[in-house]
Structure formats: C-alpha cells, structure tokens
Scaffold this active site. Sequence first.
Site, PDB file in Angstrom:
ATOM      1  N   SER A 195      24.339 -11.969 -18.643  1.00 17.37           N
ATOM      2  CA  SER A 195      25.340 -12.991 -18.889  1.00 17.37           C
ATOM      3  C   SER A 195      26.234 -13.162 -17.658  1.00 17.37           C
ATOM      4  CB  SER A 195      26.152 -12.606 -20.135  1.00 17.37           C
ATOM      5  OG  SER A 195      26.987 -13.638 -20.559  1.00 17.37           O
TER       6      SER A 195
ATOM      7  N   ASP B  75      18.530 -20.064 -25.123  1.00 17.80           N
ATOM      8  CA  ASP B  75      19.880 -19.610 -24.781  1.00 17.80           C
ATOM      9  C   ASP B  75      20.590 -20.702 -23.986  1.00 17.80           C
ATOM     10  OD1 ASP B  75      22.146 -18.162 -24.190  1.00 17.80           O
ATOM     11  OD2 ASP B  75      21.164 -16.771 -22.803  1.00 17.80           O
TER      12      ASP B  75
ATOM     13  N   HIS C 172      21.350 -15.147 -27.020  1.00 18.30           N
ATOM     14  CA  HIS C 172      21.936 -14.676 -25.763  1.00 18.30           C
ATOM     15  C   HIS C 172      21.970 -13.155 -25.675  1.00 18.30           C
ATOM     16  CE1 HIS C 172      24.314 -14.990 -22.143  1.00 18.30           C
ATOM     17  NE2 HIS C 172      25.321 -14.314 -22.667  1.00 18.30           N
TER      18      HIS C 172
END
Length: 512
Positions: A300, A363, A419
């Site tokens: 991320s 995602d 995610h």
Amino acid sequence: MAAISLSSTVLPFPKLNLSAHKAHPFGSSNPSKLTLSISTVAPRVLHSKATDSFTSIIAELEKERAQNQNERKTDSNSTTHENERRLSDTWRELHGQDDWVGLLDPMDSLLRSELIRYGEMAQACYDAFDFDPFSKYCGSCRFTRRDFFESLGIAHHGYHVSRYIYATSNINLPNFFKKSRWPKVWSKNANWIGYVAVSDDETTARLGRRDISIAWRGTVTRLEWIVDLMDFLKPVSSNRIPCPDPTVKVESGFLDLYTDKDEACRFCQYSAREQILTEMKRLVEKYSDEELSITITGHSLGSALAILSAYDITETGLNVTSDGRGVPVSVLSFAGPRVGNVRFKERLESLGIKVLRVVNVHDVVPKSPGLFFNEHVAPMVMKLAEGLPWSYTHVGVQLELDHKKSPFLKPANDPVGAHNLEAHLHLLDGYHGKGHRFVLASGRDPALVNKACDFLKDHYLVPPYWRQDENKGMVRSKDGRWIQPERPKLDDDHHPEDIHHHLKQLGLASDH
C-alpha cells in the site's frame, strides 16, 4: 449452512487417504498427500442423508483426482526441477536481473516463495504495530528489535533487525498515523513505519549473498488515505534528494512523509530518509567484502515508500561499495499506488533499479493517483500531459492477480479485502500463471486472510478480524488489578549514536 463444492475448491489432492486425520478446514498443507478429516467435510455432511452423500463426496474427490492426474504429474516434474535449482545460483534472476522475463507465466516456484517471504516481512510491519488508541504505546512497534522476528513467528526467515524507522506524524496523512488517547505516551509526534533487517550467516549462505532488506508499513483496512494525498507532483530535488533533472517528480505526500522531521522529537528528529541513508551507508561499509543485495518491500503506502527509498539509495550512490562494485537494488511491492511521473520512471530505470509490483486487479489503490493521465493513456497524450501536476505512471513490472480466481475468497468487490496484504499472499500461493487453475502450492493457511479483514467465504468458519492480543493486552497484576503492562524502554530502538557521523559524510548534517 451452504454445502462446500469440493470440485470448485481446487486443492492439490494426489490420492485419497481416509485413514489420515487432520482437523483443518482447508485440507492438507502438503501437496503430495491428501489429508481428509471429518471437519473437512462436516459442512457438506450436514446437508447429506447419511452414507449415500458421503459416498458421493468420495466419488467426487476421485473424479477430481483423475481429471487432474496429468496436471499433477506436470507440476511434480516442475517442482522437482525447481528444487534442483538453488537460490544461491538464481537470486539475481529472481530479483529482476532480466526483468522477470519467463518467470511470471507460468509462475516460477522459487520466485513465488521469495515473493511470499518478502511479503511476510512487509506483513510483519502490521502485525507488530500498535494500532490501539487506548494504549499509551499506540503508534509504536510492540516488540524490541532483538525479539522482533521471533515474537512474530517468522524467525525461520533468518534475518535480524538492525534498525527501526520512524516518521513524524505532523504531516497531512491523518489516516496513516495513529495516536494514543492518553496524555502520557511514548511519543506525541512519531510513528514507527518500518525496519531494516539483515540476513544472518546461515541464511546468507543459502541466499548466495548478504541481503539487506527494508520493510515499510502501509495501511491495513482504511483506504481514506488516498483522499489525504495532495495528489500533485513536485520535483524530487525540492526535498534535497540529489536528482540532476528537475522534471523528475513524485507525489508530494509521499515525498513529505519520507523527508520531513520534527527536531523536537527524539524519534523523528531525523527524517525517515536520513535514517535509511545512514543505515544503508553503515551496512554496505560493514559488509563491503561480501556479495550484497538490497531488497525493499512494502504494501500500500509502504509500496510507494519502498520505490522512493530505492530510488534515493541508488541516486545517492549508496549501493556502490568502496571498491566500486554495484549492489543490486530490487523492490518487491504489494498493492502499491503510482508514485511519480514519466520522467521519474525513466530516471529510476536508468539507475538499474528493478521493481516487481504484485497487484490484485480489483484493488483501487494501484489505480491511483493519476486516474486520468497514466500509463494506459496514448503516448502522444501523455507527452502533452507530462508537465501537468497530476500525470502519473507506474514503474517496473506488474504481476496481476485476481481474487475471484480463488475458491476460498468472497467474489464480491470488497475494497478492504481486495487491498489486504494477506489476501495477496494467499493469491500468490495459488497462482501458477494466466489460465492456470488456482492450486495452493505451499499449503500456506488461508485462514491468515481473515487476520485483519472479512474476505474468506463464510463456510470455512474462520472469524473475521481474528488477530488480537489476549485480553486486548491487559494483564493481571500481583494485587489483582487489570493493567497495561510496561514495555521495555524504547531508548534502544531510536537513533544510533553514529548517525550524525554518517550524516556529515553524506553532506546532510547541516541542519543538526
């Protein structure tokens, strides 16, 4: 409770063995042997009418076995061949020497295991982080450096933490930083955001080089941090990174997080950048007579920091030993956003940095920033838009996974699940290439997916968000009161005494 269709749940079942028993809803962790327990088939038996249904289950498994016999033989031969290869002989190839050509489709088994290993090192940043606002240690790492990997159950990776990384929370990323609700806290303005680790002697021998690894923390569940991004590009050189080209630009929020500091705070009086550069300088000098690699990972927002720090280390020349040897720098990232513009991509590639980005196609994070001007736009349009402050492009090679291919995961487009890092590692374990069936290769427990999300199908009976400290970290004192235990002093885990010395040698000490 819905019945489990074992024909749609493709598990590596070479032969049927009802005598073996393992009470685990996901079957055997060993692809070479089937372990079938009553708990495995219990959900289906609940809807059966005694023996006939159980017989049909056996028949279905036998049919599945027969249908996949040739596929298993092929996989077995491939696995045998892969086992004959050694990491020490192939590590340069696995870390991008040839841009992973021929290793992704079909999926190379050694590369898969390496990606999962580094992914687990990135996951450690979440598992070790104190997210609890009712803890006076909120925002810190829950373990000391010496106990880090052992406390997380991954000491078998064979690394030791050489340094923790901290950043100031006084920047515009409120959903990334966590703060305690209590007045007496470990730090008012700092958050732990990652660590530097080095392979031990035994692992170094197995890997074929001394590996220096950096792992960056990202975001776990909340995706609002994307909105927090100022979403405009600014020159890398504007934050004192020595880039000779002023048109090389990165997202301003990433750059500020990497370079900002708070000199009044003993944990973030030096920026994350200064902490990383001085530690890289120290370690490369310490192991200068060995074969070295620098491998950076993150998930991320941590993926963006991984790419930015890889660029900075190489641009600054810290990946060059005293005798002039270049140390390969690779980034193995997960679910990362775009970081910079086309000129940043070109500059990063010219420096020889290798980047492999693992993404889930569903995602939203890898699709931002740069929703309108990005690598998917026609080159002519991008050429016209490259000067705009919101024109982004991805770097490196992308490995696309699809959570809808896994029979274990809910097919719905859950943004948090899509995610999730553990979900990515699960998908890696079952990925064998485009068009190939989803078959778990290592037997990595799918229950790990639900550690911090609700993404496994309900009939696997794994509760969502199950990872937590016993009694939420509260312990009973000698006088019978429930209290938060004191942790070892964090003094050992802040900046080393020689940091100023290394900063002076790097020409970065003028502000201290």
